[in-house]
Write a protein that holds these residues in place. Structure first.
Motif, PDB file in Angstrom:
ATOM      1  N   VAL A   1       0.838  -1.202   0.000  1.00 11.71           N
ATOM      2  CA  VAL A   1       0.000   0.000   0.000  1.00 11.71           C
ATOM      3  C   VAL A   1       0.872   1.252   0.000  1.00 11.71           C
ATOM      4  O   VAL A   1       0.666   2.182  -0.799  1.00 11.71           O
ATOM      5  CB  VAL A   1      -0.954  -0.004   1.208  1.00 11.71           C
ATOM      6  N   ASP A   2       1.870   1.288   0.886  1.00 14.83           N
ATOM      7  CA  ASP A   2       2.756   2.454   0.968  1.00 14.83           C
ATOM      8  C   ASP A   2       3.544   2.650  -0.329  1.00 14.83           C
ATOM      9  O   ASP A   2       3.649   3.773  -0.847  1.00 14.83           O
ATOM     10  CB  ASP A   2       3.729   2.296   2.142  1.00 14.83           C
ATOM     11  N   THR A   3       4.101   1.558  -0.850  1.00 21.91           N
ATOM     12  CA  THR A   3       4.902   1.644  -2.072  1.00 21.91           C
ATOM     13  C   THR A   3       4.071   2.133  -3.242  1.00 21.91           C
ATOM     14  O   THR A   3       4.483   3.029  -4.002  1.00 21.91           O
ATOM     15  CB  THR A   3       5.513   0.269  -2.404  1.00 21.91           C
ATOM     16  N   LEU A   4       2.889   1.563  -3.403  1.00 25.75           N
ATOM     17  CA  LEU A   4       2.037   1.915  -4.536  1.00 25.75           C
ATOM     18  C   LEU A   4       1.516   3.341  -4.424  1.00 25.75           C
ATOM     19  O   LEU A   4       1.422   4.062  -5.432  1.00 25.75           O
ATOM     20  CB  LEU A   4       0.887   0.914  -4.645  1.00 25.75           C
ATOM     21  N   HIS A   5       1.185   3.771  -3.198  1.00 28.07           N
ATOM     22  CA  HIS A   5       0.786   5.167  -3.002  1.00 28.07           C
ATOM     23  C   HIS A   5       1.913   6.106  -3.401  1.00 28.07           C
ATOM     24  O   HIS A   5       1.699   7.129  -4.077  1.00 28.07           O
ATOM     25  CB  HIS A   5       0.403   5.406  -1.535  1.00 28.07           C
ATOM     26  N   ASN A   6       3.132   5.771  -2.976  1.00 29.82           N
ATOM     27  CA  ASN A   6       4.289   6.612  -3.291  1.00 29.82           C
ATOM     28  C   ASN A   6       4.577   6.670  -4.790  1.00 29.82           C
ATOM     29  O   ASN A   6       5.170   7.643  -5.275  1.00 29.82           O
ATOM     30  CB  ASN A   6       5.526   6.113  -2.540  1.00 29.82           C
ATOM     31  N   LEU A   7       4.154   5.644  -5.501  1.00 32.47           N
ATOM     32  CA  LEU A   7       4.316   5.620  -6.953  1.00 32.47           C
ATOM     33  C   LEU A   7       3.195   6.359  -7.674  1.00 32.47           C
ATOM     34  O   LEU A   7       3.192   6.453  -8.906  1.00 32.47           O
ATOM     35  CB  LEU A   7       4.385   4.173  -7.450  1.00 32.47           C
ATOM     36  N   GLY A   8       2.225   6.855  -6.915  1.00 32.49           N
ATOM     37  CA  GLY A   8       1.143   7.639  -7.496  1.00 32.49           C
ATOM     38  C   GLY A   8      -0.117   6.865  -7.829  1.00 32.49           C
ATOM     39  O   GLY A   8      -1.041   7.407  -8.447  1.00 32.49           O
ATOM     40  N   HIS A   9      -0.174   5.600  -7.411  1.00 34.85           N
ATOM     41  CA  HIS A   9      -1.355   4.793  -7.695  1.00 34.85           C
ATOM     42  C   HIS A   9      -2.431   5.011  -6.618  1.00 34.85           C
ATOM     43  O   HIS A   9      -2.123   5.383  -5.478  1.00 34.85           O
ATOM     44  CB  HIS A   9      -0.988   3.307  -7.729  1.00 34.85           C
ATOM     45  N   HIS A  10      -3.661   4.757  -6.988  1.00 35.49           N
ATOM     46  CA  HIS A  10      -4.759   4.753  -6.013  1.00 35.49           C
ATOM     47  C   HIS A  10      -4.969   3.314  -5.559  1.00 35.49           C
ATOM     48  O   HIS A  10      -5.139   2.417  -6.396  1.00 35.49           O
ATOM     49  CB  HIS A  10      -6.049   5.293  -6.632  1.00 35.49           C
ATOM     50  N   VAL A  11      -4.944   3.094  -4.256  1.00 39.59           N
ATOM     51  CA  VAL A  11      -5.000   1.726  -3.713  1.00 39.59           C
ATOM     52  C   VAL A  11      -6.211   1.566  -2.802  1.00 39.59           C
ATOM     53  O   VAL A  11      -6.454   2.398  -1.915  1.00 39.59           O
ATOM     54  CB  VAL A  11      -3.719   1.381  -2.930  1.00 39.59           C
ATOM     55  N   GLU A  12      -6.940   0.497  -3.018  1.00 41.55           N
ATOM     56  CA  GLU A  12      -8.057   0.117  -2.152  1.00 41.55           C
ATOM     57  C   GLU A  12      -7.777  -1.288  -1.623  1.00 41.55           C
ATOM     58  O   GLU A  12      -7.219  -2.121  -2.341  1.00 41.55           O
ATOM     59  CB  GLU A  12      -9.371   0.151  -2.920  1.00 41.55           C
ATOM     60  N   VAL A  13      -8.153  -1.551  -0.379  1.00 39.71           N
ATOM     61  CA  VAL A  13      -7.900  -2.849   0.239  1.00 39.71           C
ATOM     62  C   VAL A  13      -9.213  -3.453   0.717  1.00 39.71           C
ATOM     63  O   VAL A  13      -9.999  -2.791   1.405  1.00 39.71           O
ATOM     64  CB  VAL A  13      -6.927  -2.727   1.433  1.00 39.71           C
ATOM     65  N   SER A  14      -9.439  -4.693   0.358  1.00 40.30           N
ATOM     66  CA  SER A  14     -10.490  -5.510   0.970  1.00 40.30           C
ATOM     67  C   SER A  14      -9.807  -6.492   1.908  1.00 40.30           C
ATOM     68  O   SER A  14      -9.246  -7.501   1.456  1.00 40.30           O
ATOM     69  CB  SER A  14     -11.304  -6.262  -0.098  1.00 40.30           C
ATOM     70  N   ASP A  15      -9.805  -6.174   3.189  1.00 36.79           N
ATOM     71  CA  ASP A  15      -9.205  -7.034   4.216  1.00 36.79           C
ATOM     72  C   ASP A  15     -10.295  -7.987   4.697  1.00 36.79           C
ATOM     73  O   ASP A  15     -11.128  -7.639   5.530  1.00 36.79           O
ATOM     74  CB  ASP A  15      -8.667  -6.181   5.356  1.00 36.79           C
ATOM     75  N   LEU A  16     -10.308  -9.192   4.156  1.00 37.95           N
ATOM     76  CA  LEU A  16     -11.474 -10.067   4.300  1.00 37.95           C
ATOM     77  C   LEU A  16     -11.757 -10.462   5.737  1.00 37.95           C
ATOM     78  O   LEU A  16     -12.922 -10.518   6.153  1.00 37.95           O
ATOM     79  CB  LEU A  16     -11.294 -11.316   3.428  1.00 37.95           C
ATOM     80  N   TYR A  17     -10.721 -10.746   6.525  1.00 41.95           N
ATOM     81  CA  TYR A  17     -10.957 -11.098   7.925  1.00 41.95           C
ATOM     82  C   TYR A  17     -11.451  -9.888   8.706  1.00 41.95           C
ATOM     83  O   TYR A  17     -12.374  -9.996   9.530  1.00 41.95           O
ATOM     84  CB  TYR A  17      -9.696 -11.676   8.564  1.00 41.95           C
ATOM     85  N   ALA A  18     -10.846  -8.723   8.479  1.00 45.29           N
ATOM     86  CA  ALA A  18     -11.276  -7.513   9.170  1.00 45.29           C
ATOM     87  C   ALA A  18     -12.711  -7.145   8.804  1.00 45.29           C
ATOM     88  O   ALA A  18     -13.459  -6.616   9.636  1.00 45.29           O
ATOM     89  CB  ALA A  18     -10.335  -6.359   8.839  1.00 45.29           C
ATOM     90  N   MET A  19     -13.098  -7.449   7.565  1.00 41.11           N
ATOM     91  CA  MET A  19     -14.461  -7.171   7.100  1.00 41.11           C
ATOM     92  C   MET A  19     -15.460  -8.217   7.588  1.00 41.11           C
ATOM     93  O   MET A  19     -16.667  -8.035   7.419  1.00 41.11           O
ATOM     94  CB  MET A  19     -14.482  -7.164   5.569  1.00 41.11           C
ATOM     95  N   ASN A  20     -14.925  -9.325   8.145  1.00 45.41           N
ATOM     96  CA  ASN A  20     -15.772 -10.472   8.482  1.00 45.41           C
ATOM     97  C   ASN A  20     -16.569 -10.912   7.246  1.00 45.41           C
ATOM     98  O   ASN A  20     -17.769 -11.196   7.324  1.00 45.41           O
ATOM     99  CB  ASN A  20     -16.711 -10.151   9.642  1.00 45.41           C
ATOM    100  N   PHE A  21     -15.855 -10.989   6.120  1.00 47.25           N
ATOM    101  CA  PHE A  21     -16.515 -11.339   4.866  1.00 47.25           C
ATOM    102  C   PHE A  21     -17.069 -12.749   4.924  1.00 47.25           C
ATOM    103  O   PHE A  21     -16.397 -13.689   5.360  1.00 47.25           O
ATOM    104  CB  PHE A  21     -15.516 -11.221   3.710  1.00 47.25           C
TER     105      PHE A  21
END
Length: 232
Positions: free
Chosen positions: A24-44
Motif C-alpha cells: 500500500v505504501d509503495t504503490l501510493h508513493n508511486l502515485g497509484h490509487h489503492v483500495e484494500v479488501s481485508d477479508l478477515y477484518a471485514m468479516n466477509f
C-alpha cells in the motif's frame, strides 16, 4: 492505476499483512490509487448460498452459476457481493495477498472468489481467457509459505511452483480475462530472521516498482481453438 488488494490473513501482525501494508505504501508513493479488501477484518462471508440473491429465476432448485447470471442482469445480487464487484471493476490491477494453505488460498479468499467472480459479469458462454469479462485488467499473487525455495522446482520434492498455482493463476484469474503478472513469493517465512524479512520487503518493493516491466504469463487464447474448442 487503480489497484485493489484483496487480503486474507487472520493475524494483523503477520508478515503477510506487513507485505500488504508495504505494498500500500509503495504503490501510493508511486502515485497509484489503492483500495484494500481485508477479508478477515471485514468479516466477509465466504459461503455461497441462496441468500446471495434477492430474487431467483428458479425457486425450486438452486443452480448457483445460473442464478448469478440472472441476478447480475436484474441487479439482485446481495449487497456485499455487489460492493466487491464494483471494486474489481474499478481496478486496473487486482492483487491477492495471502498465506498459502495446502497449495491453495485460504477458505475466506476462495469464498470471495466463489461469490464475487459472478457468471454473466466475469465469464459466461465463451467469454473466458482472452475474451473474459476482466479483459484489459491485470492480476497478481503475493503470498507467503513455509517451504524453502529449493523445495519447489521441476525436479524438487514439491514440483514446480507454477504447477501448484495453475488453479488460481490459470483456472481463475486468466480464465476470467485478467492478464496475470508473475507472482511475488515469500518462502520459509515462519522460520526466517527479521533481517531476512526486511530483505523480502525490499524485494517486494522492487517487484511493485517494476510492474510495468513485468512480462505477463502465457495462457490459452480462444483463437488457438475451433468453435468446439478443439486445438487448431
Amino acid at each position: 492505476m487503480n489497484i485493489l488488494i484483496v487480503h486474507a490473513h487472520p493475524e494483523p501482525l503477520s508478515f503477510t499483512t506487513a507485505l500488504k501494508d508495504h505494498a500500500v505504501d509503495t504503490l501510493h508513493n508511486l502515485g497509484h490509487h489503492v483500495e484494500v479488501s481485508d477479508l478477515y477484518a471485514m468479516n466477509f462471508n465466504p459461503v455461497a448460498s441462496q441468500a446471495d440473491f434477492d430474487s431467483r429465476s428458479n425457486q425450486e432448485y438452486l443452480n448457483y452459476a445460473l442464478e448469478q447470471r440472472h441476478a447480475s442482469k436484474t441487479h439482485d445480487l446481495a449487497q456485499d457481493i455487489q460492493i466487491e464487484i464494483e471494486k474489481v471493476q474499478k481496478a486496473d490491477l487486482l492483487i491477492f495477498s495471502f498465506p498459502m494453505y495446502w497449495t491453495s488460498v485460504p477458505a475466506i479468499l476462495k469464498g470471495w472468489i466463489d461469490r464475487v467472480f459472478v457468471s454473466g459479469i466475469f465469464y459466461g458462454g465463451k467469454r473466458f481467457y482472452n475474451r473474459g469479462g476482466m479483459l484489459g485488467k491485470k492480476a497478481m499473487l503475493s503470498f507467503t509459505l513455509g517451504g524453502r525455495d529449493h523445495m519447489f522446482g521441476q525436479n524438487a520434492i514439491h514440483g514446480a511452483i507454477d504447477d501448484l498455482l495453475l488453479p488460481i493463476q490459470r483456472g481463475t484469474l486468466a480464465y476470467v480475462g485478467f492478464e496475470v503478472l508473475p507472482p511475488f513469493i515469500a518462502y520459509h517465512v515462519p522460520y526466517i530472521t527479521n533481517e531476512a524479512r526486511q530483505q523480502l520487503l525490499q524485494q517486494y518493493q522492487q517487484h511493485l516498482q517494476n510492474l510495468e516491466q513485468l512480462q505477463a504469463l502465457e495462457f490459452p487464447k480462444l483463437e488457438q481453438f475451433d468453435d468446439k474448442l478443439y486445438p487448431l
